[in-house]
Design a protein around this motif. Structure first.
Motif, PDB file in Angstrom:
ATOM      1  N   GLN A 214       0.828  -1.214   0.000  1.00 17.81           N
ATOM      2  CA  GLN A 214       0.000   0.000   0.000  1.00 17.81           C
ATOM      3  C   GLN A 214       0.859   1.259   0.000  1.00 17.81           C
ATOM      4  N   VAL A 215       1.953   1.248   0.762  1.00 17.58           N
ATOM      5  CA  VAL A 215       2.840   2.415   0.803  1.00 17.58           C
ATOM      6  C   VAL A 215       3.401   2.716  -0.572  1.00 17.58           C
ATOM      7  N   TYR A 216       3.883   1.670  -1.265  1.00 20.63           N
ATOM      8  CA  TYR A 216       4.435   1.887  -2.599  1.00 20.63           C
ATOM      9  C   TYR A 216       3.362   2.329  -3.587  1.00 20.63           C
ATOM     10  N   ALA A 217       2.215   1.676  -3.544  1.00 23.49           N
ATOM     11  CA  ALA A 217       1.139   2.022  -4.470  1.00 23.49           C
ATOM     12  C   ALA A 217       0.705   3.472  -4.284  1.00 23.49           C
ATOM     13  N   GLU A 218       0.527   3.885  -3.039  1.00 17.21           N
ATOM     14  CA  GLU A 218       0.063   5.247  -2.767  1.00 17.21           C
ATOM     15  C   GLU A 218       1.145   6.279  -3.052  1.00 17.21           C
ATOM     16  N   THR A 219       2.395   5.968  -2.700  1.00 13.68           N
ATOM     17  CA  THR A 219       3.487   6.921  -2.930  1.00 13.68           C
ATOM     18  C   THR A 219       3.701   7.165  -4.417  1.00 13.68           C
ATOM     19  N   PHE A 220       3.746   6.077  -5.190  1.00 17.88           N
ATOM     20  CA  PHE A 220       3.970   6.227  -6.631  1.00 17.88           C
ATOM     21  C   PHE A 220       2.758   6.820  -7.346  1.00 17.88           C
ATOM     22  N   ALA A 221       1.580   6.628  -6.785  1.00 12.29           N
ATOM     23  CA  ALA A 221       0.382   7.229  -7.377  1.00 12.29           C
ATOM     24  C   ALA A 221       0.302   8.721  -7.054  1.00 12.29           C
ATOM     25  N   ARG A 222       0.686   9.079  -5.840  1.00 11.45           N
ATOM     26  CA  ARG A 222       0.552  10.464  -5.392  1.00 11.45           C
ATOM     27  C   ARG A 222       1.657  11.365  -5.952  1.00 11.45           C
ATOM     28  N   HIS A 223       2.871  10.822  -6.046  1.00 13.58           N
ATOM     29  CA  HIS A 223       4.002  11.673  -6.402  1.00 13.58           C
ATOM     30  C   HIS A 223       4.643  11.311  -7.742  1.00 13.58           C
ATOM     31  N   ALA A 224       4.031  10.385  -8.465  1.00 15.39           N
ATOM     32  CA  ALA A 224       4.579   9.982  -9.759  1.00 15.39           C
ATOM     33  C   ALA A 224       3.433   9.608 -10.692  1.00 15.39           C
ATOM     34  N   ASP A 225       3.699   8.693 -11.613  1.00 18.28           N
ATOM     35  CA  ASP A 225       2.701   8.302 -12.609  1.00 18.28           C
ATOM     36  C   ASP A 225       2.081   6.945 -12.301  1.00 18.28           C
ATOM     37  N   GLY A 226       2.176   6.518 -11.056  1.00 21.47           N
ATOM     38  CA  GLY A 226       1.626   5.236 -10.650  1.00 21.47           C
ATOM     39  C   GLY A 226       2.698   4.169 -10.557  1.00 21.47           C
ATOM     40  N   PRO A 227       2.439   3.099  -9.821  1.00 20.24           N
ATOM     41  CA  PRO A 227       3.444   2.051  -9.610  1.00 20.24           C
ATOM     42  C   PRO A 227       3.872   1.334 -10.878  1.00 20.24           C
ATOM     43  N   ALA A 228       3.007   1.231 -11.871  1.00 17.96           N
ATOM     44  CA  ALA A 228       3.363   0.511 -13.098  1.00 17.96           C
ATOM     45  C   ALA A 228       4.484   1.196 -13.861  1.00 17.96           C
ATOM     46  N   GLN A 229       4.661   2.492 -13.627  1.00 17.67           N
ATOM     47  CA  GLN A 229       5.703   3.240 -14.327  1.00 17.67           C
ATOM     48  C   GLN A 229       6.834   3.637 -13.378  1.00 17.67           C
ATOM     49  N   ALA A 230       6.948   2.877 -12.276  1.00 19.48           N
ATOM     50  CA  ALA A 230       7.961   3.180 -11.270  1.00 19.48           C
ATOM     51  C   ALA A 230       8.818   1.953 -10.969  1.00 19.48           C
ATOM     52  N   MET A 231       9.976   2.215 -10.422  1.00 23.42           N
ATOM     53  CA  MET A 231      10.908   1.162 -10.008  1.00 23.42           C
ATOM     54  C   MET A 231      11.378   1.462  -8.594  1.00 23.42           C
ATOM     55  N   MET A 232      11.529   0.418  -7.776  1.00 18.93           N
ATOM     56  CA  MET A 232      12.093   0.555  -6.438  1.00 18.93           C
ATOM     57  C   MET A 232      13.447  -0.132  -6.403  1.00 18.93           C
ATOM     58  N   VAL A 233      14.445   0.565  -5.858  1.00 20.47           N
ATOM     59  CA  VAL A 233      15.802   0.045  -5.751  1.00 20.47           C
ATOM     60  C   VAL A 233      16.189  -0.026  -4.280  1.00 20.47           C
ATOM     61  N   GLY A 234      16.622  -1.200  -3.829  1.00 19.39           N
ATOM     62  CA  GLY A 234      16.997  -1.300  -2.427  1.00 19.39           C
ATOM     63  C   GLY A 234      17.722  -2.581  -2.100  1.00 19.39           C
ATOM     64  N   ASP A 235      18.199  -2.664  -0.850  1.00 20.14           N
ATOM     65  CA  ASP A 235      18.984  -3.820  -0.411  1.00 20.14           C
ATOM     66  C   ASP A 235      18.158  -4.852   0.334  1.00 20.14           C
ATOM     67  N   SER A 236      16.932  -4.507   0.719  1.00 20.68           N
ATOM     68  CA  SER A 236      16.111  -5.420   1.512  1.00 20.68           C
ATOM     69  C   SER A 236      15.081  -6.137   0.646  1.00 20.68           C
ATOM     70  N   MET A 237      15.206  -7.455   0.584  1.00 24.07           N
ATOM     71  CA  MET A 237      14.231  -8.234  -0.172  1.00 24.07           C
ATOM     72  C   MET A 237      12.835  -8.090   0.432  1.00 24.07           C
ATOM     73  N   LYS A 238      12.766  -8.067   1.749  1.00 28.80           N
ATOM     74  CA  LYS A 238      11.478  -8.027   2.429  1.00 28.80           C
ATOM     75  C   LYS A 238      10.796  -6.670   2.317  1.00 28.80           C
TER      76      LYS A 238
END
Length: 233
Positions: free
Chosen positions: A156-180
């Motif tokens: 939900q955090v990713y979906a809402e963040t990318f929807a609110r501040h970008a073009d939605g999660p489908a057009q976004a990428m997350m980069v990080g070190d934690s699989m979980k």
């Protein structure tokens, strides 16, 4: 579903700068202080138990870690832990909160370059003041169009963040070190996700790698990220 990648989310701790090694060094000092009361392996297990219990109360970060160390020290000494040990644990926490930021290799070049072509969002969890301090010291703050500091990273955090501040999660990428925290919930939200590990994962952040997901990429180094992004059409 749109395929154009317009936005890249970055984790902060151990993706952009070193953090886990500082926790490990402090834990080694913790073991030294309690050496007269219990073996290091047993102490590690008890501390992990305390962290698992407390993360829902204190959240992630230095303050919760210090409180868990103090709680563990009280438990393993049957409430006989010297006040001097408690004082030193608190001092360790203050030192951690004041520790200078050490960027990981290639971070400045990669993040700086991608900021010219994509919208960048920092999505991190932990203590608000500590994360704001680290971002300010990193010199990267102006490269991000938005900073999201949350207590937990969920679909939900990713979906809402990318929807609110970008073009939605489908057009976004997350980069990080934690699989979980960085990979699985971002994929569940419909984003691309790139895993860049930085040493052994903390026990509470371990999870199985996703299988057969075309939007998941595993890298050994952040410098390979621009090539991955260039290959997304």
């Amino acid at each position: 579903m749109p395929q154009t990648l317009t936005t890249i989310g970055f984790d902060a701790d151990d993706t952009l700068w070193h953090t886990e090694r500082l926790f490990r060094l402090t834990q080694e000092r913790f073991a030294e202080l309690l050496a007269d009361f219990t073996e290091p392996a047993h102490l590690h297990e008890r501390l992990l138990e305390a962290e698992r219990r407390n993360v829902g109360h204190y959240g992630f970060g230095v303050k919760g870690f210090v409180l868990s160390m103090i709680e563990t020290a009280i438990e393993v000494t049957d409430e006989k832990v010297p006040a001097s040990v408690i004082a030193e644990l608190m001092a360790c926490g203050r030192d951690m909160l004041a520790h200078p930021i050490d960027l990981l290799p290639d971070v400045a070049d990669v993040v700086g370059g991608l900021s010219d072509t994509h919208r960048l969002i920092l999505i991190t969890k932990g203590d608000l003041l500590d994360q704001e301090r680290k971002l300010a010291q990193s010199g990267l703050g102006e490269l991000f169009s938005w900073v999201e500091i949350v207590s937990h990273k969920t679909e939900q955090v990713y979906a809402e963040t990318f929807a609110r501040h970008a073009d939605g999660p489908a057009q976004a990428m997350m980069v990080g070190d934690s699989m979980k925290s960085d990979i699985l919930p971002a994929l569940a939200a419909g984003s691309w996700a790139v895993h860049v590990p930085n040493g052994p994962a903390w026990a509470l952040e371990q999870a199985e790698m996703p299988k057969n997901n075309a939007r998941f990429v595993a890298l050994s180094q952040l410098s390979d990220l621009p090539e991955v992004i260039n290959n997304i059409k």
